[in-house]
Design a protein around this motif. Structure first.
Motif, short mmCIF file in Angstrom:
data_model
loop_
_atom_site.label_atom_id
_atom_site.label_comp_id
_atom_site.label_asym_id
_atom_site.label_seq_id
_atom_site.Cartn_x
_atom_site.Cartn_y
_atom_site.Cartn_z
N PRO A 196 0.84 -1.21 0.00
CA PRO A 196 0.00 0.00 0.00
C PRO A 196 0.87 1.26 0.00
O PRO A 196 2.01 1.24 0.49
CB PRO A 196 -0.81 -0.11 1.29
CG PRO A 196 -0.60 -1.49 1.79
CD PRO A 196 0.65 -2.02 1.21
N LEU A 197 0.31 2.31 -0.51
CA LEU A 197 1.06 3.58 -0.56
C LEU A 197 1.21 4.22 0.81
O LEU A 197 1.89 5.24 0.94
CB LEU A 197 0.36 4.56 -1.50
CG LEU A 197 0.56 4.30 -2.99
CD1 LEU A 197 -0.24 5.29 -3.82
CD2 LEU A 197 2.03 4.40 -3.35
N SER A 198 0.62 3.65 1.81
CA SER A 198 0.79 4.15 3.17
C SER A 198 1.99 3.52 3.87
O SER A 198 2.27 3.85 5.02
CB SER A 198 -0.48 3.87 3.99
OG SER A 198 -0.75 2.47 4.02
N GLU A 202 6.32 7.49 1.89
CA GLU A 202 6.77 8.81 2.32
C GLU A 202 7.05 9.73 1.13
O GLU A 202 6.75 10.92 1.17
CB GLU A 202 8.03 8.67 3.18
CG GLU A 202 7.78 8.03 4.53
CD GLU A 202 6.86 8.89 5.39
OE1 GLU A 202 7.14 10.09 5.55
OE2 GLU A 202 5.85 8.36 5.88
N ILE A 203 7.62 9.19 0.06
CA ILE A 203 7.91 10.01 -1.12
C ILE A 203 6.61 10.51 -1.74
O ILE A 203 6.49 11.69 -2.11
CB ILE A 203 8.72 9.19 -2.15
CG1 ILE A 203 10.08 8.81 -1.57
CG2 ILE A 203 8.89 9.96 -3.44
CD1 ILE A 203 10.86 7.82 -2.42
N ILE A 235 15.32 12.49 2.11
CA ILE A 235 16.67 12.07 2.52
C ILE A 235 16.63 11.79 4.01
O ILE A 235 16.29 12.67 4.82
CB ILE A 235 17.71 13.17 2.21
CG1 ILE A 235 17.74 13.48 0.70
CG2 ILE A 235 19.10 12.72 2.67
CD1 ILE A 235 18.68 14.61 0.34
N LEU A 236 16.99 10.58 4.39
CA LEU A 236 16.98 10.17 5.79
C LEU A 236 18.35 9.65 6.18
O LEU A 236 19.02 8.96 5.40
CB LEU A 236 15.93 9.07 6.02
CG LEU A 236 14.47 9.43 5.68
CD1 LEU A 236 13.59 8.20 5.82
CD2 LEU A 236 13.96 10.56 6.58
N VAL A 286 11.67 5.50 8.80
CA VAL A 286 10.52 5.28 7.92
C VAL A 286 9.42 4.56 8.69
O VAL A 286 9.65 3.45 9.21
CB VAL A 286 10.93 4.46 6.68
CG1 VAL A 286 9.70 4.20 5.81
CG2 VAL A 286 12.00 5.19 5.89
N PRO A 287 8.23 5.12 8.81
CA PRO A 287 7.13 4.40 9.45
C PRO A 287 6.72 3.19 8.60
O PRO A 287 6.68 3.26 7.37
CB PRO A 287 6.00 5.43 9.51
CG PRO A 287 6.65 6.75 9.26
CD PRO A 287 7.83 6.47 8.39
#
Length: 284
Positions: A85-87, A93-94, A102-103, A109-110
């Motif tokens: 899923p996109l979630s 995130e993107i 940038i992390l 990232v959740p």
């Protein structure tokens, strides 16, 4: 179609390719190839090598449907071909931020898809949207080799450049697939038209043959019908004499129910003659 080799880091004995050389080589790949996965593997390999990294991935985004698919992986493994899923994940995130992410640690990232035991869990990551005509059609992610490295804005610009090449590869592949589908449809339509034409020709010849046989069979019947018939046709009744009286000629006298007296009129039978005269209609 031959498989494109995936670029790897150069060995010490080889001369490293410059950024311009890799972009030029990649442009040549895009010009002559239409299969999506080999092209994306090629694009990803060049970007990973230029950033002196070892792992990354490219995903195809279906924003309207709400999911994305990991199309190619290099050094990440186990998620290629899977949908999410996109979630979730860095791609989520993107798409959410509609721009480059940038992390310093992937752990930020959740709902990420990398296990905490994986070395990339604590590594830096850079994610770039693959956009076309204002829509996000994919994402481009590259991981650092391990903790302690941070990506810069220059690194982001380089990945964005390769994301543009990835967008061209995706759209070229889609256009090629659409053209191939139209060619197949045209071929099927042409085959159907030929089949229908053959059927029409076959039916036309068959009908012509049937009409010819019917025409030949009808000629003897016409000859029989033209001959004079002396006998009563089957199924018809013989002619009955007419019950109507024969027409009288214009000069014939009308019939009467009185008989003329046999004797000439006299004083004795005058009454009888009188009745006869009165009852006789005048002649016409």
């Amino acid at each position: 179609m031959p498989q494109l080799p995936t670029p790897n880091q150069t060995r010490p004995s080889e001369t490293p390719l410059s950024e311009l050389d890799r972009i030029t080589e990649l442009a040549g790949d895009l010009a002559g190839q239409f299969e999506l996965v080999p092209l994306l593997e090629r694009v990803l390999g060049h970007a990973v090598a230029l950033l002196d990294c070892e792992s990354g991935s490219i995903s195809i985004v279906h924003e309207t449907e709400g999911y994305y698919r990991k199309e190619v992986d290099q050094g990440v493994g186990c998620h290629e071909g899977q949908t999410f899923p996109l979630s979730e994940g860095l791609t989520g995130e993107i798409v959410k931020q509609r721009g480059t992410v940038i992390l310093d640690r992937y752990a930020s990232v959740p709902t990420g898809h990398i296990h905490p035991s994986d070395p990339r869990w604590g590594s830096a990551v850079i994610g770039v949207p693959i956009a076309w005509d204002g829509a996000i059609i994919g994402t481009f992610a590259i991981f650092s080799d391990g903790p302690g490295r941070a990506f810069t804005a220059a690194d982001a610009s380089l990945v964005e450049l390769f994301a543009t090449h990835a967008a061209i590869a995706i759209m070229n592949s889609r256009l090629h697939q659409a053209a191939a589908a139209k060619e197949r449809e045209a071929a099927v339509a042409g085959e159907r038209e030929r089949a229908v034409r053959d059927v029409h020709e076959t039916i036309g010849r068959s009908l012509g043959s049937v009409l010819l046989h019917l025409d030949r069979a009808a000629k003897p019947l016409l000859v029989v019908r033209r001959r004079p018939s002396t006998s009563t046709p089957p199924g018809s009744s013989p002619t009955k004499p007419s019950s109507r009286p024969a027409a009288r000629s214009s000069g014939s006298a009308p019939r009467t129910s009185w008989a003329a007296p046999s004797r000439r009129p006299s004083a004795g039978n005058w009454t009888v003659w009188k009745r006869f005269i009165l009852s006789t209609p005048p002649s016409r």
